[in-house]
Enzyme design. Structure first.
Site, mmCIF file in Angstrom:
data_model
loop_
_atom_site.group_PDB
_atom_site.id
_atom_site.type_symbol
_atom_site.label_atom_id
_atom_site.label_comp_id
_atom_site.label_asym_id
_atom_site.label_seq_id
_atom_site.Cartn_x
_atom_site.Cartn_y
_atom_site.Cartn_z
ATOM 1 N N TYR A 51 0.848 -1.200 0.000
ATOM 2 C CA TYR A 51 0.000 0.000 0.000
ATOM 3 C C TYR A 51 0.877 1.241 0.000
ATOM 4 O O TYR A 51 1.825 1.318 0.779
ATOM 5 C CB TYR A 51 -0.904 0.020 1.246
ATOM 6 N N GLU A 53 -0.428 4.883 -0.539
ATOM 7 C CA GLU A 53 -1.178 6.125 -0.770
ATOM 8 C C GLU A 53 -0.253 7.333 -0.639
ATOM 9 O O GLU A 53 0.573 7.400 0.270
ATOM 10 C CB GLU A 53 -2.309 6.250 0.252
ATOM 11 N N ASP A 196 -6.256 13.314 -25.355
ATOM 12 C CA ASP A 196 -6.297 11.927 -24.887
ATOM 13 C C ASP A 196 -5.692 11.062 -25.992
ATOM 14 O O ASP A 196 -6.321 10.803 -27.009
ATOM 15 C CB ASP A 196 -7.763 11.567 -24.614
ATOM 16 N N THR A 222 -3.763 5.887 -21.926
ATOM 17 C CA THR A 222 -3.710 4.568 -21.327
ATOM 18 C C THR A 222 -2.312 4.041 -21.618
ATOM 19 O O THR A 222 -1.625 4.537 -22.515
ATOM 20 C CB THR A 222 -4.734 3.604 -21.958
ATOM 21 N N LYS A 225 -2.441 0.173 -24.723
ATOM 22 C CA LYS A 225 -2.830 0.049 -26.127
ATOM 23 C C LYS A 225 -1.556 0.026 -26.994
ATOM 24 O O LYS A 225 -0.747 -0.866 -26.816
ATOM 25 C CB LYS A 225 -3.825 1.146 -26.471
ATOM 26 N N ARG A 231 -2.342 -2.681 -18.030
ATOM 27 C CA ARG A 231 -3.556 -1.867 -18.012
ATOM 28 C C ARG A 231 -3.386 -0.761 -16.977
ATOM 29 O O ARG A 231 -3.343 -1.026 -15.770
ATOM 30 C CB ARG A 231 -4.776 -2.715 -17.653
HETATM 31 C C1 LIG Z 1 -9.308 3.271 -24.165
HETATM 32 C C2 LIG Z 1 -9.577 4.708 -24.047
HETATM 33 C C3 LIG Z 1 -9.876 5.304 -22.816
HETATM 34 C C4 LIG Z 1 -10.202 4.542 -21.566
HETATM 35 O O1 LIG Z 1 -9.382 3.648 -21.089
HETATM 36 P P1 LIG Z 1 -9.863 2.505 -20.068
HETATM 37 O O2 LIG Z 1 -8.556 2.003 -19.598
HETATM 38 O O3 LIG Z 1 -10.670 1.549 -20.860
HETATM 39 O O4 LIG Z 1 -10.643 3.155 -18.981
HETATM 40 C C5 LIG Z 1 -9.999 6.676 -22.770
HETATM 41 N N1 LIG Z 1 -9.877 7.418 -23.876
HETATM 42 C C6 LIG Z 1 -9.627 6.872 -25.085
HETATM 43 C C7 LIG Z 1 -9.501 7.761 -26.262
HETATM 44 C C8 LIG Z 1 -9.483 5.506 -25.217
HETATM 45 O O5 LIG Z 1 -9.261 4.982 -26.412
#
Ligand SMILES: *Cc1c(COP(=O)(O)O)cnc(C)c1O
Length: 443
Positions: A51, A53, A196, A222, A225, A231
């Protein structure tokens, strides 16, 4: 999985089954990838026991000296790789990372702007059922018929609504983003501009997509991807972000913890650090470039066979098939299901100006990041385009019934017919043989 198979054979068997599926099928969901064994080891390590925090040097629990080192490494690597002055690596995933951005720069009820979900945007950019569309006044912009962001509409909506926060980023967008234009628009109205880059982070690192860092105040991504990590997610504050608001780094950090989250997932933080290390190599640059080459090859292979693509191709890692010439409106499900049956995993998706609905959309989204990780190149994309076309051609007589009550029975019958379809069963065999030639831990 020696221990797991003894303690819990049920879960152990299921994991083995899923691993076989990942080996035998063609993973073409653009947001998925295969992490390296090194990332997997960090992710499954004893760090899950701790933990912590707070932030390095400012923890609420004892025993965090090592964890501090790990988190600092992850942060330093991210800063260097994306060339930003501040990074938070603690968000549990992309959605909470984005929510933290709202918490940092908006009050509930403030106006925000993002790309409409049915036009390729993400839930967390203000879609009506998401917390971001419920707690904030969301104004959505759209793409034009060719799939490109309607930047004139963005300007008009900004003048009308004076948003506090503007998002750029998407989940189904095949062009390079006009980050510079967005930056100017945000600057003119005094809004925060958040990018994003969840889908394209790996492409940006590889230099095959322009970076938003010179224009955006905040960049979220993220890590699982195209970046090919565990993740998780990161929030970056740029130089222009700090110039606009010197408190932005601390606002972001406070929004993540204690605003939204408790303890960070330290095993994930370590795995992010490993992924960032891998992403800093020349090998990864080649990988990122190959993702785009492969997507372009897949696009050409399909278009040569007469398949219609939104935008007539792609500039990144994904393509969006417009299936209306095959099935009329709402045929995404037919393609999604038949391809899945044959071991080609993509997802049905809306197309710009969707003539049907998000549940029965008219498109199919496919991407190349995972296949590229397995070592596939243009030649393999050509082969896969052939598989996909044959399947679509085989099922093109299907049409989604107009009447809602007729749809479920029709789809039940459709699924049974697919299972009995000799051509598609033959393709399934070929796909399995073809896929298993490319190991998922090939690097
Ligand atoms: C995948 C994605 C997210 C969210 O990610 P999670 O890990 O599924 O919560 C946010 N914005 C975009 C553009 C994404 O492609």
């Amino acid at each position: 999985m020696k221990n797991l198979s003894q303690t819990d054979p049920e879960i152990s068997n299921l994991i083995t089954k899923e691993k076989l599926r990942q080996i035998n099928e063609l993973e073409m969901i653009p947001s998925e990838n295969y992490v390296s064994p090194a990332v997997l080891e960090a992710s499954g390590s004893v760090l899950t026991n701790k933990y912590s925090e707070g932030y390095p040097g400012k923890r609420y629990y004892a025993g965090n000296a090592v964890i501090d080192e790990i988190e600092k490494l992850a942060v330093e690597r991210a800063k260097k790789l994306f060339r930003v002055p501040h990074v938070n690596v603690q968000p549990y995933s992309g959605s909470p990372a984005n929510l933290a951005v709202y918490m940092a720069v908006c009050k509930p009820g403030d106006t925000i702007m993002g790309l409409d979900l049915t036009h390729g945007g993400h839930l967390t950019h203000g879609w009506k059922v998401s917390a971001t569309g419920i707690f904030y006044k969301s104004v959505q912009y759209h793409v034009k018929a060719d799939g490109r962001i309607d930047i004139e509409e963005v300007k008009k909506l900004v003048r009308e609504h004076k948003p506090k926060l503007i998002w750029a980023g998407a989940t189904a967008y095949m062009y390079e983003f006009p980050f510079k234009e967005f930056g100017e628009i945000a600057q003119n109205c005094g809004a925060y501009f958040a990018c994003d880059i969840a889908h394209i982070a790996g492409l940006i690192v590889a230099g095959t997509h322009p970076t938003p860092v010179p224009y955006a105040h905040i960049v979220t991504t993220t890590t699982h991807k195209t970046l090919r990590g565990p993740r998780g997610a990161m929030i970056m504050v740029t130089g222009v972000g700090i110039k606009k608001d010197p408190d932005l780094p601390s606002k972001i950090d406070k929004a993540v913890f204690p605003g939204l989250q408790g303890g960070p997932h330290d095993n994930t933080t370590a795995a992010i650090a490993v992924a960032l290390h891998e992403a800093s190599t020349l090998k990864f640059k080649r990988y990122g470039k190959q993702i785009v080459k492969n997507a372009k090859a897949l696009a050409s292979g399909l278009m040569e066979r007469g398949v219609k693509l939104v935008g007539n191709g792609t500039e990144n890692h994904l393509i969006l098939l417009d299936l209306t010439p095959f099935f009329g409106p709402g045929g995404g499900y037919f393609a999604h299901y038949a391809l899945e049956f044959a071991g080609i995993v993509g997802n049905r998706n809306t197309i710009p100006g969707e003539p049907s609905s998000p549940f029965y959309p008219s498109g199919l989204r496919l991407g190349t990041p995972a296949l590229t990780t397995r070592g596939m190149k243009e030649k393999e994309m050509e082969k896969i385009a052939g598989f996909i076309f044959e399947i679509l051609d085989n099922i093109k007589s299907n049409k989604l019934p107009q009447k809602k009550e007729d749809r479920q029975p029709y789809l039940v019958k459709f699924r049974e017919e697919i299972k009995k379809n000799k051509n598609i069963t033959q393709i399934k065999k070929e796909v399995n043989q073809f896929a298993s030639r490319f190991p998922i831990f090939s690097y």
